[in-house]
Design an enzyme around this catalytic site. Structure first.
Site, PDB file in Angstrom:
ATOM      1  CG  HIS A  75      -2.346   2.391   4.125  1.00 51.52           C
ATOM      2  ND1 HIS A  75      -2.086   2.138   2.794  1.00 51.52           N
ATOM      3  CD2 HIS A  75      -2.997   3.571   4.136  1.00 51.52           C
ATOM      4  CE1 HIS A  75      -2.575   3.116   2.053  1.00 51.52           C
ATOM      5  NE2 HIS A  75      -3.126   4.004   2.834  1.00 51.52           N
ATOM      6  CD  GLU A  85      -6.255   2.649   3.617  1.00 46.53           C
ATOM      7  OE1 GLU A  85      -7.040   3.516   4.024  1.00 46.53           O
ATOM      8  OE2 GLU A  85      -5.848   2.611   2.435  1.00 46.53           O
ATOM      9  CG  HIS A  99      -6.261   6.053  -4.750  1.00 40.29           C
ATOM     10  ND1 HIS A  99      -7.440   5.529  -4.264  1.00 40.29           N
ATOM     11  CD2 HIS A  99      -5.443   6.153  -3.671  1.00 40.29           C
ATOM     12  CE1 HIS A  99      -7.338   5.326  -2.958  1.00 40.29           C
ATOM     13  NE2 HIS A  99      -6.132   5.709  -2.578  1.00 40.29           N
TER      14      HIS A  99
HETATM   15 ZN   LIG Z   1      -4.094   5.731   2.174  1.00 41.73          ZN
END
Ligand SMILES: [Zn+2]
Length: 722
Positions: free
Chosen positions: A363, A410, A541
């Site tokens: 992704h 994704e 993240h």
């Molecule tokens: Zn990932």
């Protein structure tokens, strides 16, 4: 050719000295790289080995660096202008390599944060107005105005004010413990730490217990200072670092929530979609993430009993569970709308079996800059494509078609891959394999997960690629695993342990969910694998998963990016041109036999004398194992009819497909699914195991029959190998 060889040797000789001292601790003294001389699946390996040698010489660390620098120069969440720009970059590289490439748009239901607020409103004197911007003393990217506030995708918008209860990791057993402690979470705001299970499981469980909102925070014991120095001094999560992420119920079905089973192509008529307000499987209560800097005033001021000792994290005070006296006001405004996302697809047509696809996905979209997750994978994939392109220019063609994919969306819920898989279900019913690479590189330790039939194939491919540390990837992989037996806290090792271990060889994990192989394997029955190279990684993240972090901690010289490009390319080209498909169904059968045995023990414990007989399932697993061993003899030696044999081998995995798992019909694989209560980690023979866990005897019996039929179906197919 000669020049290529020289370049490989040069890499092997020079690179160890370029690897930072921190990464050199694991392996034994650098061994020479000795490429293998045979390949399983090839009658005559010599021409293929020559091609592989030429391929291995192409992926270039400096070009991988250029790709990564470009792709991560701005935040590029799915559907943004920067995401589109990156799609075009990938398209250009695919085309430059000679792939037949295009952008496939989808129109999908997604949200972006408008206004996220978390405020402590009681007791008096406790002040916290979050979420605070992510900030450290020194980071060149943190001030980019395009960084989105941290949020949880698919949380509903909403506003709540309530007393807070601490619920550890937010797993079913944690809420049970609270209940046993006499703590009622009804009407309360639950705070729990990230980790152990997929974040989307936590609000789903909290809702069952009557909570009105959920705060997810990153405890420093899990990926912060407890692990080591925090960023920018070290690789671990700094005080203000927040983990964004989707809380979609991907264990029910991934992809566009308004189109399960249907591809969200731009011109899809509205009546083919579920109206968003009628989608049932999205969280019902607001959820939002916090850094541990923002979570500290909440956690520190909770009253009520002390938490169980195992619930204690690394914040410097004793954790209590509440409820209150801390009261929090949480206001979440997320704008949901139909948004265009862009997959990029690049094909190399097969010369003999063009309808048989070998698919390789990564992704491209990221929550913020996405240096490790996912663009270390994108940069590696582009260098693999570069290598394949060099072979194409020399006149080579694979026998089967190779499809490279750059998925979008994704992070929101495996959307780009799921919509593509749903759109191309018919093409993919003939696919040979799907290879996933998400975060290709957060450090030097190689790891892989796959269906058991591909485990030996992965080990063999790892033997064909040199490691920057000396020897092959396989040598280093083995050395790391041997070492991690003594030091189980090696990051990434957890969750990669297979449920059954039937060989003494390097262990390859099972596929649960959390990345794009899910629609291929668990919806369509395409044999799948996932590869990565990992290390200490605490900025997942967050805004700090950026080029500065990456070049300081993950792979300063990009030699592991090169390594991953090489192994990814070898995985593609070997199976695409193999004479006999290199699946090992004996290993598959052995593992399933172990799963069945373990489930039988569990059923006896759960149901006692009432426990159903596992004799039929055991026999069916044994039959598969035996058919796998017989097929292996033909695969390695004397099959007369390659075409017929390959057709069978290609289709056996589809024998495991069933009508759907109980309560989640989108998941159709009888052997692997993400756990309903784990989300990432695989549950093996999920129909049976989850029925036992739910103490449902009738369902256990019924699911045992479904499993037995699937195993007999696959074994029956395999017995056709002549
Ligand atoms: Zn990932």
């Amino acid at each position: 050719m000669i020049r290529s060889t020289a370049r490989i040797l040069l890499c092997v000789l020079l690179i160890p000295s370029a690897v930072p001292a921190q990464q050199e601790a694991t392996p034994p003294a650098a061994a020479p790289f000795i490429p293998p001389t045979t390949i399983f699946g090839y009658r005559n390996a010599a021409p293929e080995l020559q091609l592989e040698k030429a391929f291995l010489a192409v992926p270039d660390p400096m070009l991988a660096r250029q790709h990564l620098e470009f792709l991560t120069s701005a935040p590029h969440v799915a559907g943004s202008l920067e995401d589109k720009r990156n799609a075009e970059y990938v398209l250009d590289k695919y085309k430059a390599a000679g792939l037949d490439a295009y952008i496939q748009p989808y129109k999908v239901w997604m949200g972006l944060p408008l206004d996220i607020r978390v405020d402590v409103v009681a007791p008096e004197g406790v002040v916290m107005h979050g979420p605070s911007p992510e900030h450290v003393s020194d980071d060149p990217f943190q001030k980019d105005p395009r960084i989105l506030p941290a949020f949880n995708e698919y949380s509903p918008s909403g506003e709540v004010t309530a007393d807070v209860v601490y619920a550890n990791y937010g797993r079913p057993e944690d809420f049970k413990t609270l209940k046993e402690m006499g703590i009622d979470v009804k009407g309360k705001l639950v705070i729990c730490r990230y980790g152990e299970v997929f974040r989307g499981v936590k609000p789903a469980v909290a809702t069952k217990y009557g909570a009105v909102g959920v705060i997810l925070y990153s405890d420093p014991i899990d990926d912060g200072y407890f692990k080591g120095d925090k960023y920018p001094k070290g690789p671990w999560r700094p005080d203000t670092g927040v983990q964004r992420g989707s809380v979609q119920a991907l264990f029910k079905y991934p992809g566009d929530p308004t189109t399960p089973d249907v591809a969200s192509v731009p011109d899809l008529p509205a009546d083919k979609r579920i109206p968003p307000e009628k989608v049932n499987d999205l969280p019902k209560i607001p959820v939002t993430p916090l850094s541990y800097a923002d979570a500290t005033p909440i956690m520190q001021n909770l009253g009520g009993p002390e938490s169980p000792r195992s619930w204690q994290g690394a914040l410097p005070f004793t954790y209590h569970v509440g409820p209150g006296p801390v009261k929090v006001h949480m206001s979440i405004k997320i704008a949901y709308q139909y948004t265009t996302i862009w997959d990029v697809i690049g094909m190399v047509k097969g010369s003999e079996q063009p309808n048989e696809w070998v698919v390789l996905g990564n992704h491209r979209d990221a929550w913020v800059f996405g240096a490790v997750d996912p663009n270390s994978g994108t940069a590696s994939q582009l260098e693999a494509v570069h290598g394949i392109g060099a072979l194409l220019k020399s006149g080579w063609h694979p026998k089967r078609t190779i499809v490279f994919a750059s998925w979008d969306g994704e992070e929101e819920g495996l959307i780009g891959s799921t919509e593509f898989a749903e759109q191309h279900a018919k093409d993919l019913s003939r696919a040979v394999v799907y290879f996933n690479m998400d975060s290709a590189c957060s450090g030097p330790d190689f790891a892989a997960s796959s269906v058991p039939s591909l485990k030996q194939y992965l080990r063999d491919a790892a033997k064909a690629v040199p490691s920057p540390k000396g020897g092959s990837i396989y040598d280093q992989w083995k050395a790391t695993q041997d070492k991690s037996k003594d030091t189980p806290e090696i990051p990434g090792a957890k969750g990669r342990e297979p449920a059954a271990n039937v060989t003494k060889d390097v262990r390859v994990g099972d596929l649960g969910s959390g990345s794009d192989y899910t629609p291929f394997l668990q919806h369509l029955g395409v044999p799948s694998a996932d590869v990565t190279s990992h290390g200490p990684y605490g900025v997942y993240h967050s805004a700090f998963d950026n080029f500065a972090w990456f070049t300081k901690f993950a792979d300063p010289t990009f030699v592991y990016e090169q390594e991953m490009a090489r192994v990814y390319g070898i995985l593609a080209m070997r199976i695409a041109s193999s004479d006999v498909l290199p699946f090992d169904f004996e290993e598959y059968g052995k593992e399933i036999s172990e799963y069945v045995k373990a489930a039988e023990t569990k059923a006896k414990a759960a149901f006692g004398d009432q426990a159903p007989s596992f004799a039929d399932a055991t026999a069916a697993a044994g039959r598969l194992q035996k058919a796998g061993a017989e097929a292996m003899k033909r695969q390695t030696g004397g099959t007369q009819d390659l075409g017929a044999t390959n057709l069978v081998l290609r289709n056996v995995e589809r024998g495991f497909l069933i009508d759907g798992l109980p309560n989640r019909p989108w998941f159709k694989h009888a052997i692997y699914a993400p756990g309903e209560n784990t989300g990432y980690a695989a549950v093996v023979i999920p129909g049976v195991n989850e029925a036992i866990e739910n103490n449902d005897l009738a369902l256990t019996k019924q699911q045992l029959q479904v499993l037995t039929n699937a195993l007999n179906r696959a074994a029956g197919m395999l017995e056709l190998v002549r």
